[in-house]
Design a protein around this motif. Structure first.
Motif, PDB file in Angstrom:
ATOM      1  N   GLY A   1      -7.930  -1.655   1.105  1.00 49.72           N
ATOM      2  CA  GLY A   1      -8.400  -2.642   0.110  1.00 49.72           C
ATOM      3  C   GLY A   1      -9.687  -3.196   0.312  1.00 49.72           C
ATOM      4  O   GLY A   1     -10.134  -4.196  -0.128  1.00 49.72           O
ATOM      5  N   LEU A   2     -10.517  -2.290   1.058  1.00 52.44           N
ATOM      6  CA  LEU A   2     -12.001  -2.876   1.011  1.00 52.44           C
ATOM      7  C   LEU A   2     -12.606  -2.742  -0.358  1.00 52.44           C
ATOM      8  O   LEU A   2     -12.478  -2.127  -1.307  1.00 52.44           O
ATOM      9  CB  LEU A   2     -12.688  -2.003   1.994  1.00 52.44           C
ATOM     10  CG  LEU A   2     -14.246  -2.325   1.915  1.00 52.44           C
ATOM     11  CD1 LEU A   2     -14.440  -3.582   3.023  1.00 52.44           C
ATOM     12  CD2 LEU A   2     -15.253  -1.109   2.618  1.00 52.44           C
ATOM     13  N   ASN A   3     -13.298  -3.922  -0.628  1.00 52.47           N
ATOM     14  CA  ASN A   3     -14.277  -4.052  -1.784  1.00 52.47           C
ATOM     15  C   ASN A   3     -15.271  -3.002  -1.933  1.00 52.47           C
ATOM     16  O   ASN A   3     -16.078  -2.860  -0.951  1.00 52.47           O
ATOM     17  CB  ASN A   3     -14.958  -5.592  -1.748  1.00 52.47           C
ATOM     18  CG  ASN A   3     -15.587  -5.785  -3.148  1.00 52.47           C
ATOM     19  OD1 ASN A   3     -15.941  -4.833  -4.069  1.00 52.47           O
ATOM     20  ND2 ASN A   3     -15.408  -6.912  -3.746  1.00 52.47           N
TER      21      ASN A   3
ATOM     22  N   VAL B   1     -12.603   8.769   6.266  1.00 52.29           N
ATOM     23  CA  VAL B   1     -12.602   7.310   7.027  1.00 52.29           C
ATOM     24  C   VAL B   1     -12.929   6.336   5.557  1.00 52.29           C
ATOM     25  O   VAL B   1     -12.202   5.120   5.526  1.00 52.29           O
ATOM     26  CB  VAL B   1     -13.605   7.244   8.176  1.00 52.29           C
ATOM     27  CG1 VAL B   1     -13.761   5.603   8.275  1.00 52.29           C
ATOM     28  CG2 VAL B   1     -13.049   7.969   9.346  1.00 52.29           C
ATOM     29  N   ILE B   2     -13.727   6.475   4.913  1.00 50.67           N
ATOM     30  CA  ILE B   2     -14.291   5.692   3.760  1.00 50.67           C
ATOM     31  C   ILE B   2     -12.962   5.575   2.744  1.00 50.67           C
ATOM     32  O   ILE B   2     -12.607   4.599   2.271  1.00 50.67           O
ATOM     33  CB  ILE B   2     -15.449   6.362   2.769  1.00 50.67           C
ATOM     34  CG1 ILE B   2     -16.682   6.198   3.812  1.00 50.67           C
ATOM     35  CG2 ILE B   2     -15.505   5.730   1.695  1.00 50.67           C
ATOM     36  CD1 ILE B   2     -17.343   4.981   4.168  1.00 50.67           C
ATOM     37  N   GLN B   3     -12.243   6.741   2.247  1.00 53.29           N
ATOM     38  CA  GLN B   3     -11.279   6.820   1.808  1.00 53.29           C
ATOM     39  C   GLN B   3      -9.909   6.023   2.272  1.00 53.29           C
ATOM     40  O   GLN B   3      -9.160   5.264   1.582  1.00 53.29           O
ATOM     41  CB  GLN B   3     -10.590   8.291   1.621  1.00 53.29           C
ATOM     42  CG  GLN B   3      -9.697   8.415   0.134  1.00 53.29           C
ATOM     43  CD  GLN B   3     -10.324   7.886  -1.100  1.00 53.29           C
ATOM     44  OE1 GLN B   3     -11.490   8.486  -1.327  1.00 53.29           O
ATOM     45  NE2 GLN B   3      -9.715   7.053  -2.026  1.00 53.29           N
ATOM     46  N   VAL B   4      -9.608   6.221   3.373  1.00 57.86           N
ATOM     47  CA  VAL B   4      -8.671   5.075   4.048  1.00 57.86           C
ATOM     48  C   VAL B   4      -8.965   3.823   4.177  1.00 57.86           C
ATOM     49  O   VAL B   4      -8.094   2.923   3.519  1.00 57.86           O
ATOM     50  CB  VAL B   4      -8.648   5.592   5.411  1.00 57.86           C
ATOM     51  CG1 VAL B   4      -7.792   4.765   6.449  1.00 57.86           C
ATOM     52  CG2 VAL B   4      -7.994   6.976   5.777  1.00 57.86           C
ATOM     53  N   VAL B   5     -10.390   3.391   4.261  1.00 61.82           N
ATOM     54  CA  VAL B   5     -10.831   2.142   4.226  1.00 61.82           C
ATOM     55  C   VAL B   5     -10.531   1.621   2.876  1.00 61.82           C
ATOM     56  O   VAL B   5     -10.117   0.197   2.724  1.00 61.82           O
ATOM     57  CB  VAL B   5     -12.362   1.897   4.812  1.00 61.82           C
ATOM     58  CG1 VAL B   5     -12.694   0.319   4.657  1.00 61.82           C
ATOM     59  CG2 VAL B   5     -12.263   2.107   6.394  1.00 61.82           C
TER      60      VAL B   5
ATOM     61  N   MET C   1       0.877  -1.210   0.106  1.00 62.44           N
ATOM     62  CA  MET C   1      -0.014  -0.029   0.055  1.00 62.44           C
ATOM     63  C   MET C   1       0.969   1.364   0.038  1.00 62.44           C
ATOM     64  O   MET C   1       1.612   1.368   0.660  1.00 62.44           O
ATOM     65  CB  MET C   1      -0.924  -0.045   1.340  1.00 62.44           C
ATOM     66  CG  MET C   1      -1.940  -1.037   1.109  1.00 62.44           C
ATOM     67  SD  MET C   1      -3.019  -1.253   2.715  1.00 62.44           S
ATOM     68  CE  MET C   1      -1.782  -1.749   3.669  1.00 62.44           C
ATOM     69  N   ASN C   2       0.437   2.140  -0.815  1.00 60.41           N
ATOM     70  CA  ASN C   2       1.402   3.275  -1.111  1.00 60.41           C
ATOM     71  C   ASN C   2       0.633   4.478  -0.538  1.00 60.41           C
ATOM     72  O   ASN C   2      -0.454   4.830  -1.006  1.00 60.41           O
ATOM     73  CB  ASN C   2       1.693   3.675  -2.775  1.00 60.41           C
ATOM     74  CG  ASN C   2       2.574   4.856  -2.751  1.00 60.41           C
ATOM     75  OD1 ASN C   2       3.140   5.265  -2.117  1.00 60.41           O
ATOM     76  ND2 ASN C   2       2.997   4.886  -4.235  1.00 60.41           N
ATOM     77  N   ILE C   3       1.444   4.943   0.443  1.00 60.46           N
ATOM     78  CA  ILE C   3       0.820   6.211   1.505  1.00 60.46           C
ATOM     79  C   ILE C   3       0.480   7.325   0.514  1.00 60.46           C
ATOM     80  O   ILE C   3      -0.296   8.040   0.677  1.00 60.46           O
ATOM     81  CB  ILE C   3       1.810   6.577   2.493  1.00 60.46           C
ATOM     82  CG1 ILE C   3       1.095   7.546   3.407  1.00 60.46           C
ATOM     83  CG2 ILE C   3       2.949   6.996   2.015  1.00 60.46           C
ATOM     84  CD1 ILE C   3      -0.030   7.046   3.991  1.00 60.46           C
ATOM     85  N   PHE C   4       1.274   7.438  -0.701  1.00 59.18           N
ATOM     86  CA  PHE C   4       1.270   8.671  -1.502  1.00 59.18           C
ATOM     87  C   PHE C   4      -0.046   8.349  -2.426  1.00 59.18           C
ATOM     88  O   PHE C   4      -0.833   9.540  -2.648  1.00 59.18           O
ATOM     89  CB  PHE C   4       2.255   8.847  -2.442  1.00 59.18           C
ATOM     90  CG  PHE C   4       3.591   9.061  -1.712  1.00 59.18           C
ATOM     91  CD1 PHE C   4       3.685  10.473  -1.222  1.00 59.18           C
ATOM     92  CD2 PHE C   4       4.552   8.065  -1.555  1.00 59.18           C
ATOM     93  CE1 PHE C   4       4.814  10.718  -0.666  1.00 59.18           C
ATOM     94  CE2 PHE C   4       5.666   8.696  -0.973  1.00 59.18           C
ATOM     95  CZ  PHE C   4       5.862   9.774  -0.428  1.00 59.18           C
TER      96      PHE C   4
END
Length: 302
Positions: A268-270, A260-264, A1-4
């Motif tokens: 890798g959430l579907n 929060v949605i963007q972080v989830v 996962m790329n933090i950028f």
């Protein structure tokens, strides 16, 4: 996962959060001020965009189209209010009936097409996803923030007037308000109209931002609105006492929700599970006050 990749997506999450924050303020008016469970917003969240986009596609000025979108939302609120006050239908069922009606109405507005597109290069859109990383006033974050501040300022002024105070009194204690000579039915209808007018404004801005309007884009909107209201209440409830600050807190709640949605999603959430995630977020924040009270009660008992 790329933090950028997450950092790159955050401006879009903030922009969407601010637009949905305007919608959440409309939900706040019915849910907290009027103490009504209004599900009309799931329909109105498409109505405003449909009216605005179709008028602009037919050559109407963007500001006039936005005004018509707000008026269309207010008519939807009026419809729900009449169902509730004049026909004695419970508010939650009144909202469901209006929402159901709006699905067909929205399709008719869009020429019986499920969606309609509008291009930022051909039309003067007030916000656009294309400009989300541009450092000037065309950035949707700046524009949405300005609109949000104006909405909060107007509502703060209105709810300080005699009529606005009557609306707040109706939500606080309808029986006492009637005893004081306040027409609570009129207040409920007016509150529903104001709420859905604000939701329609948010809908029009969202259709500009994403470049299209879809008949289903309001589905689940009430959950997002409630999430923003509840997140705000849990985090800022004791900190923000002023009415304007409470409205600002709701908008911040919507931004936090989208972050929060963007972080989830970054984790890798579907994307097909987003509705489930939204419901769980609302459930958790609703449970927080109960858990706090239980912990305090347990300590007091001990």
């Amino acid at each position: 996962m790329n933090i950028f990749s997450l950092l790159n997506a955050l401006p879009g999450a903030v922009a969407q959060g601010l637009i949905w924050g305007i919608m959440a303020i409309g939900v706040y008016i019915t849910y907290k001020v009027l103490d009504l469970a209004d599900l009309t917003v799931d329909g109105t969240m498409a109505t405003g965009g449909a009216v605005c986009v179709m008028l602009m596609l037919n050559g109407v000025n963007v500001w006039l189209a936005l005004l018509c979108a707000v008026l269309a939302g207010m008519l939807a609120g009026l419809m729900t209010g009449v169902f509730h006050t004049a026909m004695g239908i419970p508010p939650i069922l009144s909202g469901i009936l209006t929402q159901l009606s709006l699905y067909s109405i929205n399709l008719a507005i869009m020429g019986f097409k499920a969606n309609q597109g509008i291009n930022v290069t051909k039309y003067a859109l007030i916000v656009s996803q294309r400009n989300v990383r541009v450092i000037n006033l065309s950035n949707p974050i700046f524009t949405s923030l300005i609109v949000l501040i104006l909405v909060i300022a107007v509502l703060y002024w209105f709810f300080g007037t005699e009529l606005g105070s009557s609306l707040r009194a109706t939500g606080a204690n309808a029986a006492m308000s009637r005893a004081q000579g306040i027409n609570t039915n009129v207040c409920k209808i007016l509150g529903l109209m104001i709420s859905n007018g604000i939701v329609a404004l948010s809908s029009a801005m969202l259709s500009h931002y994403q470049g299209f309007v879809d008949v289903n884009m309001g589905r689940g909107a009430i959950v997002i609105g409630l999430a923003a209201v509840i997140i705000s209440d849990v985090i800022f409830g004791k900190l923000f006492r002023n009415f304007a600050l409470k409205l600002a807190g709701v908008a911040i709640g919507a931004v936090l929700y989208y972050i929060v949605i963007q972080v989830v999603l970054w984790l890798g959430l579907n994307t097909n599970l987003l509705k489930l995630l939204s419901a769980l977020i609302v459930a958790v924040f609703l449970a927080v006050p109960y858990w706090k009270a239980s912990v305090k009660g347990g300590r007091g008992h001990a």
